[in-house]
Design an enzyme around this catalytic site. Structure first.
Site: not given
Ligand code: AP5
Ligand code: MG
Length: 216
Positions: A13, A88, A160
């Site tokens: 994402k 979410r 992270r």
């Molecule tokens: P990356 O692009 O970083 O993936 P991502 O989908 O953004 O993963 P996140 O870990 O950020 O998602 P998440 O939903 O768990 O975390 P968030 O910060 O939203 O890619 C990952 C890796 O793969 C990178 O190294 C990249 O280089 C590589 N990559 C990407 N695409 C690739 C490809 N096609 N091929 C090869 N490699 C690739 O949320 C964190 C926490 O915050 C949650 O767990 C929760 O506790 C809280 N939170 C956030 N939003 C909410 C909400 N709406 N409600 C409640 N709690 C929330």
């Molecule tokens: Mg992310």
């Protein structure tokens, strides 16, 4: 454009958000990034969110919805928004329907990035991020120019806190139980389009670009 980017942890994402923003300049609203910024600054929101995030649990709906409500009411969202990681849960999606109507910016497209667990584990375990500017890298798929150093600001890259295998398992459960039902929620509204997130980063973006062009 008013867009939501959905998908399990590590689906890409954040990576695809960067590319979408180069293509159409709209504000990027990542609740995960907003929480991490609050944690870094030790604000009351950060102190509350930290307990949930480190364990891999979702932050409670009322906190998250309040945060997004405030952000969407800012002037720059009059031109649209790219939501990354919000909504979410079903209550979040229902709240967003109301908020989007209030600012006359109804959701136009929900992009769902699909990837299986083996790939998600590989991506999360190899991800390294910059604690200063937030840039994200991968030990195998997106290397920085200098090992362990951010290309953009020269800071030392870190992992992270929620990128441990224990937290990832909790995050994957939260995705299955609380977030995946949103695919049907938005499919019923005729808004959800899925892309194969297992392709390379540029190939995933090509597929996303086609979806954006249909809405533009
Ligand atoms: P990356 O692009 O970083 O993936 P991502 O989908 O953004 O993963 P996140 O870990 O950020 O998602 P998440 O939903 O768990 O975390 P968030 O910060 O939203 O890619 C990952 C890796 O793969 C990178 O190294 C990249 O280089 C590589 N990559 C990407 N695409 C690739 C490809 N096609 N091929 C090869 N490699 C690739 O949320 C964190 C926490 O915050 C949650 O767990 C929760 O506790 C809280 N939170 C956030 N939003 C909410 C909400 N709406 N409600 C409640 N709690 C929330
Ligand atoms: Mg992310």
């Amino acid at each position: 454009m008013n867009i939501i980017l959905m998908g399990p942890p590590g689906a890409g994402k954040g990576t695809q958000s960067e590319k979408i923003l180069e293509y159409c300049s709209i504000p990027h609203i990542s609740t995960g990034d907003m929480f991490r910024e609050a944690i870094k600054n030790k604000t009351p929101l950060g102190l509350e969110a930290q307990n949930y995030i480190t364990k891999g649990l979702l932050v409670p709906d009322e906190v998250t919805i309040g945060l997004v409500k405030e952000r969407l009411s800012k002037d720059d969202c009059k031109n649209g928004y790219l939501l990354d990681g919000f909504p979410r849960t079903i209550p979040q999606a229902e709240a967003l329907q109301v908020l989007a109507k209030e600012i006359s910016r109804p959701v136009e497209l929900v992009i769902n990035i699909e990837a299986d667990k083996d790939e998600l584990v590989k991506r999360i375990s190899g991800r390294r991020v910059c604690p200063q500017c937030g840039n994200s890298y991968h030990l195998q798929f997106k290397l920085p120019k200098t090992d362990g150093i951010c290309d953009a600001c020269g800071s030392e890259l870190i992992q992270r806190k929620d990128d441990t295998i224990e937290s990832l398992n909790v995050r994957l459960d939260a995705y299955e139980n609380q977030t995946k039902p949103l695919i049907d929620f938005y499919a019923n509204l005729g808004l959800c389009k899925s892309v194969n997130g297992l392709k390379s980063i540029p190939d995933v973006f090509n597929d996303i670009q086609k979806l954006l062009d249909e809405v533009k």
